[in-house]
Design an enzyme around this catalytic site. Structure first.
Site, PDB file in Angstrom:
ATOM      1  N   CYS A  26       0.780  -1.243   0.000  1.00 16.42           N
ATOM      2  CA  CYS A  26       0.000   0.000   0.000  1.00 16.42           C
ATOM      3  C   CYS A  26       0.813   1.295   0.000  1.00 16.42           C
ATOM      4  O   CYS A  26       0.479   2.206  -0.769  1.00 16.42           O
ATOM      5  CB  CYS A  26      -1.037   0.015   1.110  1.00 16.42           C
ATOM      6  SG  CYS A  26      -0.900  -1.235   2.359  1.00 16.42           S
ATOM      7  N   ARG A  42       6.896 -11.431   5.029  1.00 13.69           N
ATOM      8  CA  ARG A  42       6.527 -11.239   6.428  1.00 13.69           C
ATOM      9  C   ARG A  42       7.173 -12.331   7.241  1.00 13.69           C
ATOM     10  O   ARG A  42       7.233 -13.476   6.824  1.00 13.69           O
ATOM     11  CB  ARG A  42       5.006 -11.308   6.592  1.00 13.69           C
ATOM     12  CG  ARG A  42       4.318 -10.197   5.827  1.00 13.69           C
ATOM     13  CD  ARG A  42       2.826 -10.211   6.017  1.00 13.69           C
ATOM     14  NE  ARG A  42       2.218  -9.278   5.069  1.00 13.69           N
ATOM     15  CZ  ARG A  42       0.908  -9.201   4.851  1.00 13.69           C
ATOM     16  NH1 ARG A  42       0.090  -9.986   5.510  1.00 13.69           N
ATOM     17  NH2 ARG A  42       0.431  -8.338   3.984  1.00 13.69           N
ATOM     18  N   GLN A  57       0.911 -10.984  -3.393  1.00 10.48           N
ATOM     19  CA  GLN A  57      -0.496 -10.637  -3.256  1.00 10.48           C
ATOM     20  C   GLN A  57      -1.037 -10.145  -4.587  1.00 10.48           C
ATOM     21  O   GLN A  57      -0.343  -9.442  -5.308  1.00 10.48           O
ATOM     22  CB  GLN A  57      -0.657  -9.511  -2.232  1.00 10.48           C
ATOM     23  CG  GLN A  57      -0.307  -9.909  -0.823  1.00 10.48           C
ATOM     24  CD  GLN A  57      -0.527  -8.758   0.140  1.00 10.48           C
ATOM     25  OE1 GLN A  57       0.002  -7.671  -0.063  1.00 10.48           O
ATOM     26  NE2 GLN A  57      -1.295  -8.996   1.184  1.00 10.48           N
ATOM     27  N   ASP A  64      -2.845  -7.677  -5.301  1.00  9.49           N
ATOM     28  CA  ASP A  64      -3.247  -6.534  -4.503  1.00  9.49           C
ATOM     29  C   ASP A  64      -3.815  -5.424  -5.382  1.00  9.49           C
ATOM     30  O   ASP A  64      -3.447  -5.311  -6.547  1.00  9.49           O
ATOM     31  CB  ASP A  64      -1.978  -6.005  -3.814  1.00  9.49           C
ATOM     32  CG  ASP A  64      -2.274  -5.364  -2.476  1.00  9.49           C
ATOM     33  OD1 ASP A  64      -3.457  -5.273  -2.121  1.00  9.49           O
ATOM     34  OD2 ASP A  64      -1.311  -4.973  -1.805  1.00  9.49           O
ATOM     35  N   HIS A  66      -5.347  -1.140  -4.773  1.00  8.79           N
ATOM     36  CA  HIS A  66      -5.809  -0.071  -3.901  1.00  8.79           C
ATOM     37  C   HIS A  66      -6.635   0.884  -4.731  1.00  8.79           C
ATOM     38  O   HIS A  66      -6.204   1.315  -5.795  1.00  8.79           O
ATOM     39  CB  HIS A  66      -4.616   0.631  -3.251  1.00  8.79           C
ATOM     40  CG  HIS A  66      -3.890  -0.284  -2.328  1.00  8.79           C
ATOM     41  ND1 HIS A  66      -2.832  -1.048  -2.739  1.00  8.79           N
ATOM     42  CD2 HIS A  66      -4.134  -0.617  -1.037  1.00  8.79           C
ATOM     43  CE1 HIS A  66      -2.434  -1.801  -1.729  1.00  8.79           C
ATOM     44  NE2 HIS A  66      -3.198  -1.564  -0.688  1.00  8.79           N
ATOM     45  N   LYS A  79     -14.361  -4.600   6.930  1.00  9.68           N
ATOM     46  CA  LYS A  79     -13.939  -5.403   5.789  1.00  9.68           C
ATOM     47  C   LYS A  79     -14.910  -6.528   5.498  1.00  9.68           C
ATOM     48  O   LYS A  79     -15.719  -6.913   6.346  1.00  9.68           O
ATOM     49  CB  LYS A  79     -12.563  -5.992   6.051  1.00  9.68           C
ATOM     50  CG  LYS A  79     -12.518  -6.918   7.257  1.00  9.68           C
ATOM     51  CD  LYS A  79     -11.193  -7.659   7.349  1.00  9.68           C
ATOM     52  CE  LYS A  79     -11.185  -8.569   8.567  1.00  9.68           C
ATOM     53  NZ  LYS A  79     -10.013  -9.428   8.653  1.00  9.68           N
ATOM     54  N   HIS A 127      -8.489  -1.463   0.172  1.00 13.82           N
ATOM     55  CA  HIS A 127      -7.476  -2.480  -0.128  1.00 13.82           C
ATOM     56  C   HIS A 127      -8.255  -3.724  -0.508  1.00 13.82           C
ATOM     57  O   HIS A 127      -9.221  -4.055   0.187  1.00 13.82           O
ATOM     58  CB  HIS A 127      -6.681  -2.923   1.101  1.00 13.82           C
ATOM     59  CG  HIS A 127      -6.054  -1.844   1.891  1.00 13.82           C
ATOM     60  ND1 HIS A 127      -4.700  -1.694   1.931  1.00 13.82           N
ATOM     61  CD2 HIS A 127      -6.574  -0.892   2.691  1.00 13.82           C
ATOM     62  CE1 HIS A 127      -4.412  -0.691   2.747  1.00 13.82           C
ATOM     63  NE2 HIS A 127      -5.524  -0.180   3.214  1.00 13.82           N
TER      64      HIS A 127
END
Length: 644
Positions: free
Chosen positions: A338, A367, A385, A387, A389, A469, A515
């Site tokens: 992000c 991670r 990911q 991902d 945004h 979420k 996200h």
RNA sequence: GCCGGCGUAGCUCAGGGGUAGAGCAACUGAUUCGUAAUCAGUAGGUCGGGGGUUCGAUUCCCCCCGCCGGCUCCA
């Protein structure tokens, strides 16, 4: 006399104080043989307990059978008590913690002097059988709370005392079978002999009340069913899950590996797995471009300050890899994408006319996960990911969420996932942003779910601190669910990074961010896919779609031509001209789960044909290469149809 | 990270204080074969890594790494 009404509407009177055995006996809906407990005005009760008139109205009585979830729970809960009794009988100095029924079985936590071994499990199981054979009745009893404290203190059951002290009622219920007494809400089976089929499935360490700060107890898992057949079916399902295990198939099909030399939780994608991933990525990118996302790329490391600004450093430090010093500045490997997307957004002044802006990236993040939690592809330390945004004005929020939700389900369906468990997580105790925004966002998420007629459950207070979420768990073909997709509203990062746009009055305004990850991570998603398809990928995802098998070496040249022709059409084809028998080659192709095996012998060569055999064993009659190309092209597409 | 189990050939696994074995795979040769395993031969292991006990350790003990089942956590 007490009036009783059964589920079928029939009413009947009984003397007060008769047991529910009596109440159900002789009633059609009751089928007293099958009931293991009863629901009395919606409350679960023992069959052994007695009928009372508390309201003056007819009492609603429903039998609870082993066909129901509740009935099975009663049975499993009773099995856990039997296990506890067995453990107490076999070992001294064991203290009891808790022993509930769970998803597909039960467990009991014990505080023991030494951990249980697999041999102990056998002994406990044998003892349980004795207890079941002896058919001890489960006797429930309600006693004053202080008596209970005394009782369990006297027995040295400190954990039970701790639990009682936290209960609010003046009385507590205890259950006894033979010389065993336990604190328990019930209900239970009438007696131990009612347990028809059970098995202890494993041991594990588990913290008292799930907290690492507390003592680690010994947990014994088991399961129980209403019949031997049902138990066997359950054990077969476990076998089937083992057969589908992506770690096993990953090796067998040469899809991926992990290496001790590389490091735990880091995935090596072999050519076969990489092919599947490439196909997933190509599909994903294409659909995102169509969906008006902008695809971007960002670096793997960045100055730590970025993560301090985002708040990740404070919140997730335990899960981040340590910083590295580069010319006196600290960098970290990125745990999230992000902040980069925000930097791209901020690289130019944005107008309300630009919004919504949707940045998508297959972003690889790292991670630090504690060693004990790593699990194949499903829990790793480096993952990509899918991902994105989305930056938008508050008024665009609802439409964007709707769009994302629709898009998510479409993508998931493309991979053959047809059933989902959807969860809406709402504002937690600790949160940022205004109550007004939270309410708006929660309403928007809810509205999106409802506008598409989706069923969902609400997890109150389970949202992330920065926004509510939606999580979507996919259900695979054998009914297991996997957390992959997540759609999160974020009020926090735009604030922290001072993200702005100019509104229609030229004033500075704050966008809202979403996200979202559809597949979650490519690693986890791939792991799910492998298990979902049991390694037999559909044609569009198969690393090898067709393999040409020759009968004898006379056919080599013709076979080579066929493969060349298929490859020219973009079909992932292979050739097997090894000097082996046809049966052997078919067996190997079958084990590799290649969707089409094209047998080529003198007959086929003579007519310029191929003889396809499908992965399942079905053989098609010989046809021309062109016709085969037509068939495979027809199949060579995702399952979700078109996204409109 | 914590509790328990495990780590022997590419894979699946046997063995056990006196320096290792099977099947499959690999390689070589023979076989030219019609829908899930042709036959024969050859080669292959610092028994996860380090330390200790011992005349001698792959085997016993300790530490580390990794894997498996859980706890906890999450994409």
């Amino acid at each position: 006399m007490v009036n009783v009404v059964f589920p079928d509407g029939e009413e009947k009177s009984f003397n007060e104080g008769v047991s529910f055995f009596e109440v159900l006996k002789g009633h059609a809906a009751g089928s007293s043989k099958k009931a293991v407990a009863v629901k009395v005005d919606g409350q679960m009760r023992d069959l052994r307990s007695s009928l009372k008139d508390s309201t003056g109205r007819p009492v609603k009585v429903e039998p609870v059978t082993l066909d129901s979830k509740e009935g099975l729970e009663v049975c499993r809960h009773s099995a856990s008590h039997v296990m506890a009794q067995a453990v107490k009988a076999l070992y001294s100095n064991v203290r009891l913690a808790i022993g509930p029924a769970i998803e597909d079985g039960f467990y009991y936590d014990f505080d023991t002097e030494r951990p249980f071994t697999p041999e102990d499990l056998d002994k406990i199981e044998a003892k349980m059988r004795e207890i079941i054979k002896a058919d001890f009745p489960f006797i429930g009893e309600v006693i004053p709370r202080k008596d209970a404290v005394e009782l369990f203190s006297g027995m040295g059951e400190g954990y039970k005392v701790e639990i009682i002290n936290e209960l609010k009622d003046d009385t507590v219920s205890v259950y006894r079978q033979a010389d065993f007494t336990d604190l328990c809400r019930g209900p239970h089976l009438p007696s131990t002999g009612w347990i028809k089929a059970f098995k202890l499935t494993g041991t594990a360490g588990a913290y008292w009340r799930g907290s690492e700060k507390n003592k680690m107890l010994q947990r014994v898992y088991g399961t129980a069913f209403g019949s031997k057949e049902a138990l066997k079916e359950h054990l077969d399902r476990i076998e089937e899950a083992k057969r589908r295990d992506h770690r096993k198939l990953g090796r067998e099909l040469d899809l991926f590996s992990m290496s001790e030399s590389v490091g735990a939780g880091l995935v090596l994608w072999h050519p076969n797995g990489a092919t599947v991933r490439r196909l997933i990525e190509d599909f994903w990118k294409g659909e995102h471009v169509k969906g008006e996302y902008d695809i971007i790329y960002t670096p793997h490391i960045a100055l730590i300050d970025l993560w301090k600004t985002s708040g990740h450093w404070d919140f997730y430090r335990d899960n981040l890899f340590s910083p590295m010093d580069v010319e006196g500045q600290d960098y970290i490997v990125k745990p999230m994408n992000c902040p980069f997307h925000i930097q791209i957004y901020k690289s130019r002044l944005k107008s309300y006319r630009d919004l919504p802006i949707r940045y998508a990236e297959l972003g690889t993040v790292y991670r630090y996960e504690r060693s004990g939690v790593l699990h194949g592809l499903l829990r790793v330390r480096g993952f990509t990911q899918d991902d994105a945004h989305i930056f938008m004005t508050p008024s665009q929020l609802e439409d964007e969420i709707k769009g994302v939700l629709r898009f998510t389900l479409y993508i998931l369906k493309s991979f053959g996932f047809k059933e989902f468990d959807i969860y809406l997580s709402t504002r937690p105790e600790k949160y940022v942003g205004s109550l007004e925004n939270w309410a708006k966002a929660e309403a928007a998420l809810k509205g999106a779910l409802e506008s598409q007629g989706l069923e969902y459950s609400v997890d109150p207070g389970e949202g992330v601190f920065y926004g509510p979420k939606i999580d979507i768990k996919i259900k695979d073909v054998i009914g297991r669910s996997w957390q992959c997709s997540t759609i999160q509203v974020d009020f926090n990062l735009p604030e922290r990074f001072d993200v702005t746009y100019r509104d229609e009055h030229g004033a500075e305004a704050r966008p809202i961010m979403i996200h979202r990850a559809l597949m979650g991570s490519l690693e986890r998603f791939f792991g799910c896919l492998i298990e979902h398809y049991a390694g037999a990928f559909p044609v569009w995802l198969s690393p090898v779609q067709a393999i040409v098998l020759t009968v004898t070496q006379r056919n080599d040249a013709y076979a080579e031509g066929v493969v060349k022709r298929l490859k020219a059409e973009g079909i992932r084809a292979e050739l097997d001209i090894r000097n082996e028998k046809l049966g052997f080659k078919i067996r190997e192709a079958q084990l590799r789960k290649i969707p089409y095996q094209l047998v080529v012998g003198d007959n086929e060569e003579k007519d310029s044909r191929v003889a396809p055999r499908k992965r399942g064993g079905e053989t098609l009659s010989p046809l021309s290469v062109e016709d085969f190309i037509g068939i495979i092209k027809e199949e060579n597409r995702p399952e979700g149809g078109e996204f409109l």
